[in-house]
Design an enzyme around this catalytic site. Structure first.
Site, PDB file in Angstrom:
ATOM      1  N   GLU A  37       0.914   5.509   0.496  1.00  0.00           N
ATOM      2  CA  GLU A  37       0.304   6.805   0.764  1.00  0.00           C
ATOM      3  C   GLU A  37       1.008   7.806  -0.140  1.00  0.00           C
ATOM      4  O   GLU A  37       2.226   7.700  -0.369  1.00  0.00           O
ATOM      5  CB  GLU A  37       0.452   7.198   2.236  1.00  0.00           C
ATOM      6  CG  GLU A  37      -0.172   6.211   3.215  1.00  0.00           C
ATOM      7  CD  GLU A  37      -1.663   6.005   3.021  1.00  0.00           C
ATOM      8  OE1 GLU A  37      -2.338   6.936   2.515  1.00  0.00           O
ATOM      9  OE2 GLU A  37      -2.153   4.911   3.360  1.00  0.00           O
ATOM     10  N   HIS A  88      -5.376   4.343   6.423  1.00  0.00           N
ATOM     11  CA  HIS A  88      -4.665   5.362   5.665  1.00  0.00           C
ATOM     12  C   HIS A  88      -3.241   5.586   6.166  1.00  0.00           C
ATOM     13  O   HIS A  88      -2.683   6.671   5.995  1.00  0.00           O
ATOM     14  CB  HIS A  88      -5.460   6.676   5.641  1.00  0.00           C
ATOM     15  CG  HIS A  88      -6.875   6.499   5.213  1.00  0.00           C
ATOM     16  ND1 HIS A  88      -7.207   5.890   4.020  1.00  0.00           N
ATOM     17  CD2 HIS A  88      -8.049   6.811   5.828  1.00  0.00           C
ATOM     18  CE1 HIS A  88      -8.529   5.854   3.915  1.00  0.00           C
ATOM     19  NE2 HIS A  88      -9.043   6.389   4.997  1.00  0.00           N
ATOM     20  N   ASP A 107       0.845  -1.191   0.000  1.00  0.00           N
ATOM     21  CA  ASP A 107       0.000   0.000   0.000  1.00  0.00           C
ATOM     22  C   ASP A 107       0.880   1.239   0.000  1.00  0.00           C
ATOM     23  O   ASP A 107       1.887   1.292   0.710  1.00  0.00           O
ATOM     24  CB  ASP A 107      -0.914   0.016   1.234  1.00  0.00           C
ATOM     25  CG  ASP A 107      -1.833   1.221   1.245  1.00  0.00           C
ATOM     26  OD1 ASP A 107      -2.842   1.195   0.523  1.00  0.00           O
ATOM     27  OD2 ASP A 107      -1.544   2.194   1.978  1.00  0.00           O
ATOM     28  N   ASP A 158      -2.669  -0.622   6.401  1.00  0.00           N
ATOM     29  CA  ASP A 158      -3.549  -1.002   5.295  1.00  0.00           C
ATOM     30  C   ASP A 158      -3.045  -2.251   4.584  1.00  0.00           C
ATOM     31  O   ASP A 158      -3.841  -3.103   4.166  1.00  0.00           O
ATOM     32  CB  ASP A 158      -3.671   0.154   4.300  1.00  0.00           C
ATOM     33  CG  ASP A 158      -4.602   1.259   4.803  1.00  0.00           C
ATOM     34  OD1 ASP A 158      -5.163   1.109   5.910  1.00  0.00           O
ATOM     35  OD2 ASP A 158      -4.771   2.256   4.085  1.00  0.00           O
TER      36      ASP A 158
END
Length: 218
Positions: free
Chosen positions: A12, A150, A10, A155
């Site tokens: 960000e 998040h 994941d 995540d």
């Protein structure tokens, strides 16, 4: 590729698309082998630009934190080694795939593994879920969570739980001895109404979802 492994990742980011100049600011990933997390990777990464107040609030990642983080290029060199030899999974994979490919391109690297989407698979396996956002599925399936969303590693870990839950669901419902990466990947391209018949054919050996070698995930 690793026969019984997958890296679930994941990102960000500063925004929605590297095509508009957005950059990754954090990567989190777990290596799953035989339905167990056996290794983890997490790092903030300085993109060389400031993030908006919205991103700071949404992710909890501040410009001050990023100023102290290693350069994105340095992090991606290490991450390229982490994912080498493994297939990849992400929730809403088209988003993470774009950023992964863009950040790797900046350092002259490229991924070798295939990329599967846990959200597309979940839409076909959990048709009664209220929606197929990660946090909704975690709640719907009562998966273990610390309540953090998040942030990249949290995540990735929840996506790994979802991924292994889907594998277990397919094994139990369709009496499959093994669920291959290719099968999970292929579900995203099967019409929702056709999924039960498709999986029954797989169980009966009349459809092969492993044309590239049948890399089993467990």
């Amino acid at each position: 590729m690793g026969k019984f492994t997958a890296v679930i990742l994941d990102f960000e980011t500063t925004g929605l698309s590297p095509g508009y100049g957005d950059r990754a600011i954090e990567i989190g990933a777990v290596l799953v082998r035989n339905n167990r997390i056996v290794d983890r990777f997490q790092s903030l990464m300085n993109p060389g630009k400031r993030v908006s107040g919205f991103i700071e609030e949404y992710t909890g990642i501040t410009n001050e934190m990023l100023a102290k983080a290693p350069p994105a290029e340095q992090v991606m060199e290490r991450f390229a080694s982490f994912i080498a030899g493994h297939n990849l999974v992400a929730h809403n994979a088209s988003f993470d795939r774009r950023f992964l490919d863009a950040e790797l391109s900046r350092i002259g690297r490229r991924r070798t593994g295939d990329f599967a989407c846990s959200m597309l698979a979940a839409r076909r396996i959990y048709t009664n879920a209220p929606n197929h956002r990660l946090e909704t599925l975690v709640s719907h399936l009562s998966l273990q969570t610390d309540g953090v969303f998040h942030r990249a590693l949290a995540d990735a870990e929840m996506t790994a739980q979802l991924w292994t839950a889907m594998i277990g669901e397919l094994k139990e419902t369709y009496r499959l001895r093994q669920v291959t990466f290719e099968l999970m990947h292929s579900l995203g391209g099967v019409a929702k109404k056709a999924v039960p018949a498709y999986l029954e054919r797989v169980a009966a050996g009349r459809t092969c979802a492993c044309a590239r070698g049948g890399r089993s995930l467990g």
